[in-house]
Design a protein around this motif. Structure first.
Motif, PDB file in Angstrom:
ATOM      1  N   ILE A  22     122.527 -41.786  17.655  1.00 22.96           N
ATOM      2  CA  ILE A  22     122.125 -40.868  18.821  1.00 22.96           C
ATOM      3  C   ILE A  22     121.921 -41.548  20.182  1.00 22.96           C
ATOM      4  N   ILE A  23     122.189 -40.989  21.513  1.00 23.55           N
ATOM      5  CA  ILE A  23     121.859 -41.403  22.427  1.00 23.55           C
ATOM      6  C   ILE A  23     120.863 -40.553  23.414  1.00 23.55           C
ATOM      7  N   PHE A  24     119.586 -41.259  23.459  1.00 24.19           N
ATOM      8  CA  PHE A  24     118.582 -40.293  24.013  1.00 24.19           C
ATOM      9  C   PHE A  24     118.600 -40.040  25.285  1.00 24.19           C
ATOM     10  N   GLN A  25     117.650 -38.901  25.816  1.00 16.82           N
ATOM     11  CA  GLN A  25     117.870 -38.493  26.887  1.00 16.82           C
ATOM     12  C   GLN A  25     117.131 -39.438  28.133  1.00 16.82           C
ATOM     13  N   ASP A  26     116.262 -40.118  27.888  1.00 15.66           N
ATOM     14  CA  ASP A  26     115.376 -40.880  28.725  1.00 15.66           C
ATOM     15  C   ASP A  26     115.499 -42.124  28.682  1.00 15.66           C
ATOM     16  N   PRO A  27     116.232 -42.949  29.431  1.00 15.27           N
ATOM     17  CA  PRO A  27     116.486 -44.360  29.584  1.00 15.27           C
ATOM     18  C   PRO A  27     115.377 -45.203  29.688  1.00 15.27           C
ATOM     19  N   TYR A  28     114.418 -44.789  30.384  1.00 15.18           N
ATOM     20  CA  TYR A  28     113.197 -45.470  30.306  1.00 15.18           C
ATOM     21  C   TYR A  28     112.305 -45.498  29.242  1.00 15.18           C
ATOM     22  N   ALA A  29     112.291 -44.424  28.366  1.00 21.07           N
ATOM     23  CA  ALA A  29     111.372 -44.310  27.209  1.00 21.07           C
ATOM     24  C   ALA A  29     112.159 -44.825  25.994  1.00 21.07           C
ATOM     25  N   SER A  30     113.492 -44.857  25.860  1.00 17.15           N
ATOM     26  CA  SER A  30     114.054 -44.863  24.720  1.00 17.15           C
ATOM     27  C   SER A  30     114.504 -46.686  24.371  1.00 17.15           C
ATOM     28  N   LEU A  31     113.997 -47.515  25.457  1.00 16.65           N
ATOM     29  CA  LEU A  31     114.316 -48.961  25.129  1.00 16.65           C
ATOM     30  C   LEU A  31     112.924 -49.608  25.292  1.00 16.65           C
ATOM     31  N   ASN A  32     112.621 -50.268  24.104  1.00 14.25           N
ATOM     32  CA  ASN A  32     111.197 -51.006  23.655  1.00 14.25           C
ATOM     33  C   ASN A  32     111.103 -51.829  25.032  1.00 14.25           C
ATOM     34  N   PRO A  33     110.270 -51.649  25.793  1.00 14.84           N
ATOM     35  CA  PRO A  33     109.835 -52.749  27.111  1.00 14.84           C
ATOM     36  C   PRO A  33     109.567 -54.149  26.833  1.00 14.84           C
ATOM     37  N   ARG A  34     109.089 -54.465  25.586  1.00 19.30           N
ATOM     38  CA  ARG A  34     109.007 -55.661  25.155  1.00 19.30           C
ATOM     39  C   ARG A  34     109.982 -56.477  24.382  1.00 19.30           C
ATOM     40  N   MET A  35     111.227 -55.919  24.335  1.00 15.60           N
ATOM     41  CA  MET A  35     112.333 -56.643  23.882  1.00 15.60           C
ATOM     42  C   MET A  35     113.685 -56.838  24.794  1.00 15.60           C
ATOM     43  N   LYS A  36     114.047 -58.007  24.467  1.00 10.98           N
ATOM     44  CA  LYS A  36     115.284 -58.461  25.582  1.00 10.98           C
ATOM     45  C   LYS A  36     116.486 -57.570  25.159  1.00 10.98           C
ATOM     46  N   VAL A  37     117.222 -57.458  26.208  1.00 10.90           N
ATOM     47  CA  VAL A  37     118.413 -56.665  25.936  1.00 10.90           C
ATOM     48  C   VAL A  37     119.278 -57.137  24.683  1.00 10.90           C
ATOM     49  N   VAL A  38     119.432 -58.340  24.243  1.00  7.96           N
ATOM     50  CA  VAL A  38     120.006 -58.849  23.371  1.00  7.96           C
ATOM     51  C   VAL A  38     119.729 -58.566  21.846  1.00  7.96           C
ATOM     52  N   ASP A  39     118.177 -58.459  21.889  1.00  6.03           N
ATOM     53  CA  ASP A  39     117.592 -57.919  20.766  1.00  6.03           C
ATOM     54  C   ASP A  39     117.580 -56.468  20.287  1.00  6.03           C
ATOM     55  N   LEU A  40     117.436 -55.601  21.677  1.00  9.12           N
ATOM     56  CA  LEU A  40     117.667 -54.220  21.624  1.00  9.12           C
ATOM     57  C   LEU A  40     118.977 -53.707  21.080  1.00  9.12           C
ATOM     58  N   ILE A  41     120.142 -54.340  21.585  1.00  7.72           N
ATOM     59  CA  ILE A  41     121.520 -53.947  20.967  1.00  7.72           C
ATOM     60  C   ILE A  41     121.782 -54.552  19.519  1.00  7.72           C
ATOM     61  N   ARG A  42     121.024 -55.673  19.316  1.00  7.22           N
ATOM     62  CA  ARG A  42     121.277 -56.246  18.239  1.00  7.22           C
ATOM     63  C   ARG A  42     120.384 -55.782  16.789  1.00  7.22           C
ATOM     64  N   GLU A  43     119.507 -54.879  17.121  1.00  5.22           N
ATOM     65  CA  GLU A  43     118.326 -54.429  16.256  1.00  5.22           C
ATOM     66  C   GLU A  43     119.116 -53.637  15.229  1.00  5.22           C
ATOM     67  N   PRO A  44     120.142 -52.749  15.420  1.00  5.28           N
ATOM     68  CA  PRO A  44     120.683 -52.018  14.323  1.00  5.28           C
ATOM     69  C   PRO A  44     121.514 -53.188  13.284  1.00  5.28           C
ATOM     70  N   LEU A  45     122.146 -54.040  14.094  1.00  4.75           N
ATOM     71  CA  LEU A  45     122.808 -54.884  12.922  1.00  4.75           C
ATOM     72  C   LEU A  45     121.949 -55.872  12.030  1.00  4.75           C
ATOM     73  N   ARG A  46     120.540 -56.005  12.614  1.00  6.07           N
ATOM     74  CA  ARG A  46     119.504 -56.694  11.983  1.00  6.07           C
ATOM     75  C   ARG A  46     119.167 -55.888  11.000  1.00  6.07           C
ATOM     76  N   THR A  47     118.869 -54.579  11.243  1.00  8.22           N
ATOM     77  CA  THR A  47     118.384 -53.558  10.408  1.00  8.22           C
ATOM     78  C   THR A  47     118.990 -53.391   9.400  1.00  8.22           C
ATOM     79  N   HIS A  48     120.438 -53.262   9.434  1.00  7.12           N
ATOM     80  CA  HIS A  48     121.499 -52.994   8.129  1.00  7.12           C
ATOM     81  C   HIS A  48     122.094 -54.576   7.705  1.00  7.12           C
ATOM     82  N   ASN A  49     121.362 -55.612   8.132  1.00  5.14           N
ATOM     83  CA  ASN A  49     121.780 -56.883   7.574  1.00  5.14           C
ATOM     84  C   ASN A  49     123.485 -56.917   7.491  1.00  5.14           C
ATOM     85  N   ILE A  50     123.891 -56.821   8.861  1.00  5.57           N
ATOM     86  CA  ILE A  50     125.350 -57.070   9.040  1.00  5.57           C
ATOM     87  C   ILE A  50     125.626 -58.114   9.939  1.00  5.57           C
TER      88      ILE A  50
END
Length: 321
Positions: A92-120
């Motif tokens: 899913i791509i959410f409506q609000d790009p200001y609320a859907s990204l964790n402000p405490r995480m760097k971009v690399v970690d935000l995009i990488r998070e699904p890969l880490r979650t699924h251990n890919i």
């Protein structure tokens, strides 16, 4: 993807509620198909149940009743392994790009998070994948270590798109992905979505209330009103020859940039706005429909198939006009 008799009711709370039995019928008996490689737009005014339906399809919400099938598998009966596989294939791509990204995480970690979650893959390969995704959506890779507040709204939405693509999904639920952006940026994001769809053979459920955007990006359009589907058809047919009165009124509300058309006849809806807690009997649109007759107040219209179109109206426009 297929939905069968899908319902989602919420218990209404807060001031003015008469009892705890008051329920909001956000999605009320909806059956719908999404075909491979198409863009199906889901349109309607705010509060009609569009986003709730999208969350039911991706299993962010559990239905009150009904079933959702992905590739003929009932997602409600999937085991843990099946759910993990489903999560990889539907994002899913959410409506609000200001609320859907964790402000405490760097971009690399935000995009990488699904890969880490699924251990890919390992960390190095994950970061390489993140770099590829950033290039794909038009974000410079040297910005990997920046935080979301250092980006504009359009750039944040590109980051959200990159995150959604990290697991190589087949179906993307786009929940009003451009409504929070400036018009000039909207066109860039829409063109990006079209390019990605062509490149990866993606299927989109595109939720929006902006009919100009819908006309540009969609193959088919599904119109919702107060938790119900009132019309489904190809984008061209639905815009040129609407069958349901509500669809016609939605089209009439679209502003046209050409000054020559500013004096065109525009239909203004009148009558009582129905409540989602206590919808009127019969057709839910009859309190505002100028074509309504006695049967409309008594009997709820069923979804009728007419070739490759569907409509729920006792008196479709081809008969009353």
């Amino acid at each position: 993807m297929e939905c069968e008799n899908l319902k989602k009711y919420f218990v209404a709370t807060g001031k003015g509620m008469k009892s705890k039995k008051d329920v909001v019928r956000a999605v009320d008996d909806i059956s719908l198909e999404i075909y491979k490689n198409e863009t199906l737009a889901l349109v309607g005014e705010s509060g009609c149940g569009k986003s709730t339906l999208g969350r039911l399809i991706i299993k962010l919400l559990d239905p009150t009743e009904g079933e959702v099938y992905y590739k003929e598998s009932n997602i409600a009966t999937l085991n843990k392994e099946g759910i993990n596989k489903f999560r990889k294939q539907v994002q899913i791509i959410f409506q609000d790009p200001y609320a859907s990204l964790n402000p405490r995480m760097k971009v690399v970690d935000l995009i990488r998070e699904p890969l880490r979650t699924h251990n890919i893959a390992k960390k190095k390969e994950q970061i390489e994948k993140v770099a590829d995704l950033m290039n794909l959506v038009g974000i410079r890779t040297e910005y990997m270590t920046r935080y979301p507040h250092q980006f504009s709204g359009g750039q944040r939405q590109r980051i959200g798109i990159a995150r959604a693509l990290a697991l190589n999904p087949e179906l993307l639920i786009c929940d009003e992905p451009v409504s929070a952006l400036d018009v000039s940026i909207q066109s860039q994001i829409l063109n990006l979505l079209k390019k990605l769809q062509e490149k990866f053979n993606l299927t989109y459920l595109f939720i929006s209330h902006d009919l100009a955007v819908v006309r540009y990006i969609s193959d088919r359009v599904c119109v919702m009103f107060l938790g119900k589907i009132v019309e489904v058809g190809s984008c061209k047919d639905l815009f040129e020859h609407p069958l349901h009165p509500y669809t016609k009124f939605l089209m009439s509300a679209v502003p046209l940039p050409d000054p020559k058309f500013r004096d065109r006849d525009r239909v203004i809806l009148e009558g009582d706005i129905p409540s989602p807690i206590n919808p009127p009997p019969g057709c839910r649109f009859h309190t505002r429909c100028p074509y309504a007759r006695g049967i409309c107040q008594q009997e709820e219209p069923q979804l009728v198939e007419l070739g490759d179109r569907k409509y729920a109206c006792h008196f479709p426009l081809e008969r009353v006009i």
